[in-house]
Design a protein around this motif. Structure first.
Motif, mmCIF file in Angstrom:
data_model
loop_
_atom_site.group_PDB
_atom_site.id
_atom_site.type_symbol
_atom_site.label_atom_id
_atom_site.label_comp_id
_atom_site.label_asym_id
_atom_site.label_seq_id
_atom_site.Cartn_x
_atom_site.Cartn_y
_atom_site.Cartn_z
ATOM 1 N N SER A 178 0.868 -1.175 0.000
ATOM 2 C CA SER A 178 0.000 0.000 0.000
ATOM 3 C C SER A 178 0.910 1.233 0.000
ATOM 4 O O SER A 178 2.062 1.155 -0.410
ATOM 5 C CB SER A 178 -0.926 -0.049 1.217
ATOM 6 O OG SER A 178 -0.192 -0.231 2.409
ATOM 7 N N GLY A 179 0.427 2.382 0.462
ATOM 8 C CA GLY A 179 1.237 3.594 0.429
ATOM 9 C C GLY A 179 2.495 3.469 1.271
ATOM 10 O O GLY A 179 2.415 3.197 2.469
ATOM 11 N N ILE A 180 3.655 3.656 0.653
ATOM 12 C CA ILE A 180 4.926 3.442 1.351
ATOM 13 C C ILE A 180 5.411 4.744 1.986
ATOM 14 O O ILE A 180 5.603 5.763 1.312
ATOM 15 C CB ILE A 180 5.998 2.891 0.389
ATOM 16 C CG1 ILE A 180 5.528 1.566 -0.225
ATOM 17 C CG2 ILE A 180 7.320 2.692 1.115
ATOM 18 C CD1 ILE A 180 6.521 0.971 -1.220
ATOM 19 N N PHE A 181 5.620 4.688 3.294
ATOM 20 C CA PHE A 181 6.198 5.786 4.060
ATOM 21 C C PHE A 181 7.360 5.219 4.869
ATOM 22 O O PHE A 181 7.715 4.057 4.730
ATOM 23 C CB PHE A 181 5.148 6.420 4.969
ATOM 24 C CG PHE A 181 4.061 7.150 4.228
ATOM 25 C CD1 PHE A 181 4.120 8.516 4.028
ATOM 26 C CD2 PHE A 181 2.961 6.458 3.724
ATOM 27 C CE1 PHE A 181 3.126 9.200 3.337
ATOM 28 C CE2 PHE A 181 1.959 7.125 3.030
ATOM 29 C CZ PHE A 181 2.039 8.491 2.837
ATOM 30 N N GLY A 182 7.961 6.047 5.704
ATOM 31 C CA GLY A 182 9.112 5.623 6.484
ATOM 32 C C GLY A 182 10.301 6.515 6.223
ATOM 33 O O GLY A 182 10.266 7.417 5.377
ATOM 34 N N PRO A 183 11.409 6.309 6.936
ATOM 35 C CA PRO A 183 12.562 7.209 6.841
ATOM 36 C C PRO A 183 13.099 7.348 5.422
ATOM 37 O O PRO A 183 13.207 6.363 4.688
ATOM 38 C CB PRO A 183 13.606 6.533 7.742
ATOM 39 C CG PRO A 183 12.817 5.681 8.671
ATOM 40 C CD PRO A 183 11.630 5.214 7.901
ATOM 41 N N VAL A 184 13.425 8.572 5.051
ATOM 42 C CA VAL A 184 14.073 8.823 3.767
ATOM 43 C C VAL A 184 15.581 8.846 3.988
ATOM 44 O O VAL A 184 16.067 9.209 5.059
ATOM 45 C CB VAL A 184 13.588 10.135 3.131
ATOM 46 C CG1 VAL A 184 12.079 10.097 2.909
ATOM 47 C CG2 VAL A 184 13.952 11.346 3.988
ATOM 48 N N LEU A 185 16.315 8.453 2.960
ATOM 49 C CA LEU A 185 17.773 8.375 3.050
ATOM 50 C C LEU A 185 18.471 9.397 2.166
ATOM 51 O O LEU A 185 19.694 9.386 2.052
ATOM 52 C CB LEU A 185 18.237 6.959 2.679
ATOM 53 C CG LEU A 185 17.680 5.827 3.542
ATOM 54 C CD1 LEU A 185 18.177 4.481 3.037
ATOM 55 C CD2 LEU A 185 18.045 6.020 5.010
ATOM 56 N N GLY A 186 17.699 10.273 1.536
ATOM 57 C CA GLY A 186 18.284 11.273 0.653
ATOM 58 C C GLY A 186 17.234 12.279 0.233
ATOM 59 O O GLY A 186 16.060 12.180 0.616
#
Length: 350
Positions: free
Chosen positions: A179-187
């Motif tokens: 489904s909709g992907i969220f979570g920490p960004v790395l850039g």
């Protein structure tokens, strides 16, 4: 693994390296190799000589045979995601479908054991059901009036299954449908969903539509790919990925406020009415799909991934807050700092 510089791709590369695998990942252009290494550094993953980055473009045949040579498994994560509405639907559909087939043909030719394809809930639940409950047996009808992206995910996944059935010669396929992907960004390269969350934090979204969607953490999606890659029971199966009940944009804003305090002072506190969304959709094509999903609260049955693969995702609130924390940590949210919010904004947040 395809698309190692992408949002899900970079998390997947990092996880594979931490688990001791040797990884070869593709990037669309050579200059994106630096993005892969920067993301791994941000994640704290040490390649330790076990990472190779090669150039291969999903729109061309060149490079794919060499990219998969010697690999036991292929994770096909890369797929076009338009920043806006494309001029023609085929601008998105054709690269998604043909790119998946290029990867599968090279995998079969190279003796790869299993391919794990990243599809989407878009290929599962965008043909409305009266019950609102969706599982891996459901398919979006590509003839329905959906966006090019939604249709591309359905058509590409169907093409992949058809190829393996007719021409796979023993190649195994497993599919993950997040489904909709969220979570920490790395850039700094943000997906559309993360871009919207960023806009909410910056006060650029004064009110949100009453639309509900599933959420899953990018770290959990990466883990599900790894489980689908190695688990004997994953071959020939689809796995729907979501962390819990669907949420609305307003609920997301409240999760941000609860988890971030003053730093979430600019998130929206108002929800548009259905009539306002429909009226806006008359002149804004980007809202047409949103207007078509008003009143639907999808229920994702993710029991298969949990029971077959032992997958246990994070809760939604943790994912949403961790997303925001990463945006602040990388300096990607314009935040004036404590004590400098305009008085009306500070009052509204409370």
């Amino acid at each position: 693994m395809t698309g190692g510089n992408g949002y899900l791709g970079s998390h997947s590369v990092a996880l594979l390296l931490r688990e001791g695998h040797r990884v070869r990942t593709t990037v669309r252009s050579p200059d994106r190799a630096a993005d892969v290494r920067a993301a791994l550094e941000a994640d704290g993953a040490d390649p330790d000589g076990r990472l190779e980055i090669v150039h291969a473009d999903l729109t061309a045949d060149d490079g794919w045979d060499d990219a998969v040579a010697g690999c036991a498994h292929v994770l096909h994560v890369a797929s076009p995601f338009p920043g806006g509405r494309p001029a023609h639907d085929d601008d998105v559909i054709v690269p998604a479908r043909d790119g998946a087939l290029r990867v599968l043909r090279s995998a079969r030719q190279g003796g790869v054991r299993r391919v794990v394809l990243t599809s989407s809930f878009a290929a599962v639940g965008y043909s409305r059901k009266a019950s609102g409950r969706y599982d891996e047996t459901d398919w979006t009808d590509p003839a329905d009036d959906n966006s090019a992206y939604v249709r591309s995910k359905t058509i590409a996944e169907r093409a992949a299954w058809d190829f393996v059935a007719a021409e796979g010669n023993g190649l195994e396929l497993a599919v993950v449908n997040p489904s909709g992907i969220f979570g920490p960004v790395l850039g700094p390269r943000l997906s559309a969903s993360i871009g919207l969350l960023k806009a909410m934090l910056e006060g650029a979204v004064p009110a949100v539509p009453p639309v509900y969607f599933g959420v899953v953490d990018v770290r959990d999606v990466a883990e599900l790919h790894l489980r689908a890659m190695t688990h004997p029971a994953a071959a020939g199966e689809r796995f729907l990925a979501g962390s819990g009940e669907a949420i609305s944009f307003l609920q997301m804003a409240r999760m941000l406020a609860d988890g971030l305090g003053e730093r979430a002072a600019r998130v929206p506190t108002m929800e548009l009415s259905a009539e306002q969304v429909r009226e806006a959709a008359r002149t804004d094509p980007a809202l047409r799909e949103t207007a078509g999903r008003l009143g639907e609260v999808p229920r994702l049955d993710t029991g298969k991934a949990r029971s077959v693969l032992g997958w246990a995702p994070r809760d939604t609130a943790t994912t949403i807050v961790d997303t925001a924390e990463s945006l602040f940590r990388l300096g990607l949210v314009a935040w004036p700092g404590p004590g400098r919010l305009p008085a009306d904004e500070g009052t509204a947040a409370r």
